[in-house]
Design a protein around this motif. Structure first.
Motif, PDB file in Angstrom:
ATOM      1  N   LEU A 249       0.807  -1.336   0.003  1.00  0.00           N
ATOM      2  CA  LEU A 249      -0.041   0.105  -0.020  1.00  0.00           C
ATOM      3  C   LEU A 249       0.632   1.289   0.025  1.00  0.00           C
ATOM      4  O   LEU A 249       2.087   1.254   0.349  1.00  0.00           O
ATOM      5  N   LEU A 250       0.077   2.386  -0.180  1.00  0.00           N
ATOM      6  CA  LEU A 250       0.687   3.753  -0.373  1.00  0.00           C
ATOM      7  C   LEU A 250       0.263   4.372   0.997  1.00  0.00           C
ATOM      8  O   LEU A 250      -1.010   4.163   1.189  1.00  0.00           O
ATOM      9  N   ALA A 251       1.212   4.821   2.045  1.00  0.00           N
ATOM     10  CA  ALA A 251       0.552   5.172   2.883  1.00  0.00           C
ATOM     11  C   ALA A 251       1.002   6.649   3.175  1.00  0.00           C
ATOM     12  O   ALA A 251       2.078   7.305   2.837  1.00  0.00           O
ATOM     13  N   GLY A 252       0.074   7.646   3.677  1.00  0.00           N
ATOM     14  CA  GLY A 252       0.168   9.057   4.073  1.00  0.00           C
ATOM     15  C   GLY A 252       0.167   9.131   5.540  1.00  0.00           C
ATOM     16  O   GLY A 252      -0.933   8.580   6.061  1.00  0.00           O
ATOM     17  N   TYR A 253       0.828   9.694   6.298  1.00  0.00           N
ATOM     18  CA  TYR A 253       0.825   9.778   7.732  1.00  0.00           C
ATOM     19  C   TYR A 253       1.095  11.216   8.260  1.00  0.00           C
ATOM     20  O   TYR A 253       1.617  11.982   7.641  1.00  0.00           O
ATOM     21  N   TYR A 254       0.430  11.457   9.370  1.00  0.00           N
ATOM     22  CA  TYR A 254       0.462  12.818  10.219  1.00  0.00           C
ATOM     23  C   TYR A 254       0.715  12.539  11.679  1.00  0.00           C
ATOM     24  O   TYR A 254      -0.357  11.886  12.221  1.00  0.00           O
ATOM     25  N   ARG A 255       1.406  13.398  12.305  1.00  0.00           N
ATOM     26  CA  ARG A 255       1.361  13.270  13.671  1.00  0.00           C
ATOM     27  C   ARG A 255       1.159  14.448  14.361  1.00  0.00           C
ATOM     28  O   ARG A 255       1.401  15.447  13.987  1.00  0.00           O
ATOM     29  N   SER A 256       0.024  14.151  15.322  1.00  0.00           N
ATOM     30  CA  SER A 256      -0.651  15.193  15.811  1.00  0.00           C
ATOM     31  C   SER A 256       0.107  15.867  17.091  1.00  0.00           C
ATOM     32  O   SER A 256       0.557  15.163  17.843  1.00  0.00           O
ATOM     33  N   ASP A 257      -0.166  17.282  16.941  1.00  0.00           N
ATOM     34  CA  ASP A 257       0.731  17.991  18.003  1.00  0.00           C
ATOM     35  C   ASP A 257      -0.279  17.638  19.486  1.00  0.00           C
ATOM     36  O   ASP A 257       0.280  17.730  20.624  1.00  0.00           O
ATOM     37  N   TYR A 263      -1.531   9.372  12.627  1.00  0.00           N
ATOM     38  CA  TYR A 263      -2.642   9.051  11.854  1.00  0.00           C
ATOM     39  C   TYR A 263      -2.282   8.718  10.479  1.00  0.00           C
ATOM     40  O   TYR A 263      -1.347   9.337   9.903  1.00  0.00           O
ATOM     41  N   ALA A 264      -2.703   7.795  10.036  1.00  0.00           N
ATOM     42  CA  ALA A 264      -2.235   7.112   8.694  1.00  0.00           C
ATOM     43  C   ALA A 264      -3.336   7.021   7.610  1.00  0.00           C
ATOM     44  O   ALA A 264      -4.465   6.334   8.169  1.00  0.00           O
ATOM     45  N   ALA A 265      -3.399   7.350   6.575  1.00  0.00           N
ATOM     46  CA  ALA A 265      -4.484   7.140   5.527  1.00  0.00           C
ATOM     47  C   ALA A 265      -3.585   6.177   4.585  1.00  0.00           C
ATOM     48  O   ALA A 265      -2.485   6.556   3.934  1.00  0.00           O
TER      49      ALA A 265
END
Length: 315
Positions: A249-257, A263-265
């Motif tokens: 898969l292709l993953a995009g992630y963001y880490r919340s302050d 969080y990963a899509a």
């Protein structure tokens, strides 16, 4: 006698026409292949942008849910019963606040002792609370609220998360007031924000799965895939990896302050590559048909020209 000289072999009319066709068609096919490569790169970049955007959007949704729990907790922390140390009255207030929902209010010391828990009647014996990490103790000592990592409830054993506030008073030992919910609460808030065809996952600061839009009951509270987590470094980004099912898969992630959670899509790599595969099949079919048709026409016209030449020479 002088050696006879052999005349150079001349190409046939068909061969000349085939060379002419190749000189025209092959550069066109090469250019079409270049455009196809650019198209594939553009499509992958679009999916990467979508993955990052989806991860950020989910973070906003879930952080909003967590912020609502913190606001609820701050209201409870202002209780006059808690201020005067009347824990029985405070237990009754907290019980009324959560009602029949899946929320639980816990008042505990910085150590393992629970003072009250709305899952049990006031005064009932309570098991030790989940130990606070050094980072959590430092945050509470500084008076900051925080969102916990996933833990197993000492009473029910289910995976839960908590938002917590320190209760710091000059003439009393410090307490921690926490509002805990099962990870299904986060899943329920997540699901409306999941785009069709995507899998959204949320992990805590230690890489434990909070929830996932697929197979939540099996995966919540378990460690994430190490190879996946090893690539989710920094604030945000994209990468290719495999998930629990072994799907590329292709993953995009963001880490919340706000929460510190990841969080990963994720979208299957097959979906990302589908436009390229379709284009390659179409390109191969069109290219083969163009070359075949051009070669056939060159042969037919070449044969016709050769027949006319032969007839002219015999006339």
């Amino acid at each position: 006698m002088p050696a006879s000289r052999v005349a150079p072999r001349r190409l046939s009319t068909q061969a000349y026409l085939l060379c002419l066709v190749a000189a025209v068609v092959l550069p066109l096919l090469a250019f079409a292949g270049f455009l196809l490569t650019r198209y594939a790169a553009t499509e992958q970049a679009r999916f990467e942008r979508d993955a990052l955007q989806n991860a950020r959007q989910v973070a906003l949704v879930i952080d909003g849910e967590l912020a609502g729990l913190v606001a609820l907790l701050k209201g409870l922390a202002s209780s006059s019963a808690l201020e005067r140390g009347d824990l029985a009255a405070f237990h009754a207030e907290a019980k009324r606040l959560v009602g029949e929902r899946n929320e639980v209010v816990v008042l505990r010391e910085f150590g393992p002792r629970q003072l009250l828990n709305t899952q049990r009647p006031f005064g009932a014996e309570l098991p030790p609370a989940v130990a606070l990490s050094p980072a959590e103790q430092a945050a509470f000592a500084a008076g900051r609220p925080l969102v916990s990592d996933v833990y197993r409830s000492p009473l029910s054993g289910e995976p839960r998360i908590a938002v917590a506030l320190p209760i710091l008073r000059s003439e009393a030992p410090p307490y921690v007031l926490a509002l805990t919910v099962p990870t299904t609460r986060i899943r329920d808030a997540l699901m409306p924000a999941v785009p069709p065809g995507w899998i959204i996952g949320i992990g805590d600061r230690e890489g434990i799965i909070v929830t996932r839009s697929a197979r939540h009951d099996e995966i919540s509270g378990k460690p994430g895939v190490p190879e996946y987590l090893a690539q989710a470094v920094g604030r945000s980004g994209t990468f290719f990896s495999t998930n629990f099912e072994g799907t590329a898969l292709l993953a995009g992630y963001y880490r919340s302050d706000f929460s510190g959670w990841l969080y990963a899509a994720n979208v299957p790599q097959a979906v990302v590559e589908a436009p390229l595969r379709r284009s390659l099949l179409l390109f191969a079919a069109v290219g083969t048909a163009a070359l075949g048709l051009s070669a056939l026409l060159a042969y037919l016209f070449g044969t016709s020209f050769a027949a006319r030449d032969d007839g002219a020479c015999r006339a």
